[in-house]
Motif scaffolding. Structure first.
Motif, PDB file in Angstrom:
ATOM      1  N   ASN A   2     -11.896   0.565  -5.876  1.00  0.00           N
ATOM      2  CA  ASN A   2     -11.063   0.586  -4.703  1.00  0.00           C
ATOM      3  C   ASN A   2     -10.733   2.019  -4.347  1.00  0.00           C
ATOM      4  OD1 ASN A   2     -10.749  -1.970  -3.792  1.00  0.00           O
ATOM      5  ND2 ASN A   2      -8.975  -2.422  -5.056  1.00  0.00           N
ATOM      6  N   PHE A   6      -5.093  -0.596  -4.570  1.00  0.00           N
ATOM      7  CA  PHE A   6      -5.424  -1.630  -5.533  1.00  0.00           C
ATOM      8  C   PHE A   6      -6.671  -1.197  -6.282  1.00  0.00           C
ATOM      9  CE2 PHE A   6      -3.039  -3.685  -2.265  1.00  0.00           C
ATOM     10  CZ  PHE A   6      -2.219  -4.572  -2.931  1.00  0.00           C
ATOM     11  N   ARG A  90       0.811  -1.604  -7.809  1.00  0.00           N
ATOM     12  CA  ARG A  90       0.168  -2.661  -7.040  1.00  0.00           C
ATOM     13  C   ARG A  90       1.220  -3.583  -6.450  1.00  0.00           C
ATOM     14  NH1 ARG A  90      -4.815  -4.722 -10.853  1.00  0.00           N
ATOM     15  NH2 ARG A  90      -5.752  -2.706 -11.224  1.00  0.00           N
ATOM     16  N   THR A  93       1.075  -8.954  -2.729  1.00  0.00           N
ATOM     17  CA  THR A  93       0.627  -9.286  -1.388  1.00  0.00           C
ATOM     18  C   THR A  93       1.164 -10.652  -1.021  1.00  0.00           C
ATOM     19  OG1 THR A  93      -1.393 -10.268  -2.263  1.00  0.00           O
ATOM     20  CG2 THR A  93      -1.464  -7.939  -1.643  1.00  0.00           C
ATOM     21  N   TRP A  98      -4.885 -10.192   2.212  1.00  0.00           N
ATOM     22  CA  TRP A  98      -5.931  -9.566   1.401  1.00  0.00           C
ATOM     23  C   TRP A  98      -5.524  -8.127   1.077  1.00  0.00           C
ATOM     24  CZ3 TRP A  98     -10.611 -11.778  -0.124  1.00  0.00           C
ATOM     25  CH2 TRP A  98     -10.886 -13.054   0.408  1.00  0.00           C
ATOM     26  N   PRO A  99      -5.738  -7.685  -0.140  1.00  0.00           N
ATOM     27  CA  PRO A  99      -5.563  -6.262  -0.437  1.00  0.00           C
ATOM     28  C   PRO A  99      -6.730  -5.481   0.150  1.00  0.00           C
ATOM     29  CG  PRO A  99      -6.529  -7.345  -2.325  1.00  0.00           C
ATOM     30  CD  PRO A  99      -6.224  -8.434  -1.315  1.00  0.00           C
ATOM     31  N   GLN A 100      -6.612  -4.179   0.143  1.00  0.00           N
ATOM     32  CA  GLN A 100      -7.753  -3.368   0.565  1.00  0.00           C
ATOM     33  C   GLN A 100      -8.834  -3.480  -0.503  1.00  0.00           C
ATOM     34  OE1 GLN A 100      -8.132   1.175   0.486  1.00  0.00           O
ATOM     35  NE2 GLN A 100      -7.486   0.771   2.569  1.00  0.00           N
ATOM     36  N   LEU A 333      -4.374  -8.953  -8.920  1.00  0.00           N
ATOM     37  CA  LEU A 333      -3.319  -8.396  -8.093  1.00  0.00           C
ATOM     38  C   LEU A 333      -1.982  -8.390  -8.828  1.00  0.00           C
ATOM     39  CD1 LEU A 333      -4.263 -10.157  -4.741  1.00  0.00           C
ATOM     40  CD2 LEU A 333      -5.006  -7.924  -5.573  1.00  0.00           C
TER      41      LEU A 333
END
Length: 382
Positions: A2, A6, A90, A93, A98-100, A333
């Motif tokens: 990433n 994240f 982190r 979310t 969605w995370p990056q 996550l």
């Protein structure tokens, strides 16, 4: 890898490579039967990047319509495990947010196509943006390319030349480490400055770590039964029913995930930074060891207790013994949820068919998304 907040390690099913057999593996072996990096983060330099909506994303209702998510219903897992401690770097979310994510696309060489290796970033809006391209290896790569967590370097094996090569992602500043011939496992990144590779043969591997500039070579373990998988600096090895993990300078911890009898562990898709949570793939055994006719079942596992939560299959075909649905890579996550890279094709297929699935902590499917179009060989990076 990433290139945002994240971070996770890319974990592929480990393979052994030897001489010209490695070339055949790249064309056929990875698809036929079965598949690092660390916590460092640095933004990759942006190019005149292209942005494109990921094909196959659909928007159901509500806020997810603006993110390109495709929601799907699913029940919770079979054996709920303890939630991991939220990593301070982190933030949690939302339930379908969605995370990056960052995706690596392999280089293509041939008469019709000669595309470079690429790194893509998926934005919360559901777009894949090209952030980096390069030609590490320049066509001499005899193993899947391993990209460092910060996106600046790559490592690969040139089996015919009996060497491991580490370079910048653009192919410059190469450092060569002799592998003494014979069999070699795929390299992995322990962090953005250190590479793990293995020498020897099946059932008798020697694990070696080395700095990206070729210095600091250190033997970590000998007489290992299988090629290792690497995630967030953790080195993992699996037997049919057990998993062992360790850090480079630490002791080995082994545990038995509480998955149903009759399943064997095939691989580790991810390990959280604190080593408490893993994502594993299991399958029903078949004659000859090929998973072509197996049913894959994926689990989120608590390393302390062995408690396992089954990840609900996205598609009905994955619940049948046809070789669909193996977890290849994953992002764990901070809220206990997951993003898992699934190979929706069968192991006998000519190329993978990857989907990204967003899971809740209890194993329920929240959403799914497509990966960048083009070269089929690629994966989540962390």
């Amino acid at each position: 890898m990433n290139l945002g907040p994240f971070t996770r390690s890319a974990v592929r099913r480990p393979h052994a490579l030897a001489g010209t057999a490695a070339l055949l593996f790249l064309a056929f072996g990875a698809a036929a039967c079965g598949a690092g990096a660390g916590p460092d983060v640095a933004a990759a330099p942006a190019e005149s990047g292209t942005s494109a909506a990921a094909p196959g994303d659909t928007a159901p209702t509500g806020d997810s319509a603006s993110t390109g998510d495709a929601s799907a219903a699913g029940a919770g897992g079979s054996v709920p495990g303890a939630d991991p401690a939220a990593a301070p770097t982190r933030p949690a979310t939302g339930p379908t947010q969605w995370p990056q994510l960052t995706w690596y696309t392999a280089q293509q060489s041939g008469q019709k196509q000669n595309d470079p290796a690429r790194i893509w970033r998926r934005t919360p809006a559901g777009k894949w943006q090209l952030v980096l391209s390069g030609r590490p290896g320049n066509g001499k790569v005899d193993s899947p390319l391993a990209v460092s967590p910060d996106g600046r370097r790559a490592a690969w094996v040139e089996a015919s030349a009996r060497r491991l090569v580490i370079s910048g992602f653009d192919g410059t500043k190469q450092h060569v480490i002799t592998t003494q011939g014979g069999w070699t496992c795929e390299p992995s990144w322990l962090d953005s400055r250190r590479v793990l590779y293995s020498l020897g043969r099946v059932d008798d591997w020697t694990l070696v770590a080395v700095n990206a500039d070729g210095s600091g070579r250190k033997v970590l373990a000998t007489h290992q039964a299988k090629c290792p998988a690497v995630s967030n600096g953790w080195i993992a090895q699996v037997a049919d029913r057990t998993v062992s993990i360790r850090k480079e300078g630490g002791t080995t911890r082994s545990f038995t995930p509480r998955v149903p009898a009759g399943l064997v562990i095939g691989g580790v898709a991810a390990i959280s930074g604190d080593g408490r949570t893993l994502v594993i793939s299991t399958h029903t055994p078949t004659p000859g060891g090929c998973a072509c006719g197996s049913r894959f079942r994926n689990y989120r596992v608590d390393a302390a207790s062995g408690a396992a939560t089954e990840l609900v299959p996205l598609e009905g075909a994955w619940t049948k013994p046809t070789g669909h649905g193996e977890a290849i890579d994953a992002v764990i996550l901070g809220d206990g949820g997951l993003v898992v890279q699934i190979n929706a094709d069968t192991p006998a297929g000519s190329a993978p068919d990857y989907r990204l699935v967003r899971y809740a902590a209890n194993g329920r499917v929240l959403a799914s998304a497509a990966v960048p179009a083009g070269q089929p060989w690629g994966g989540l990076l962390g």
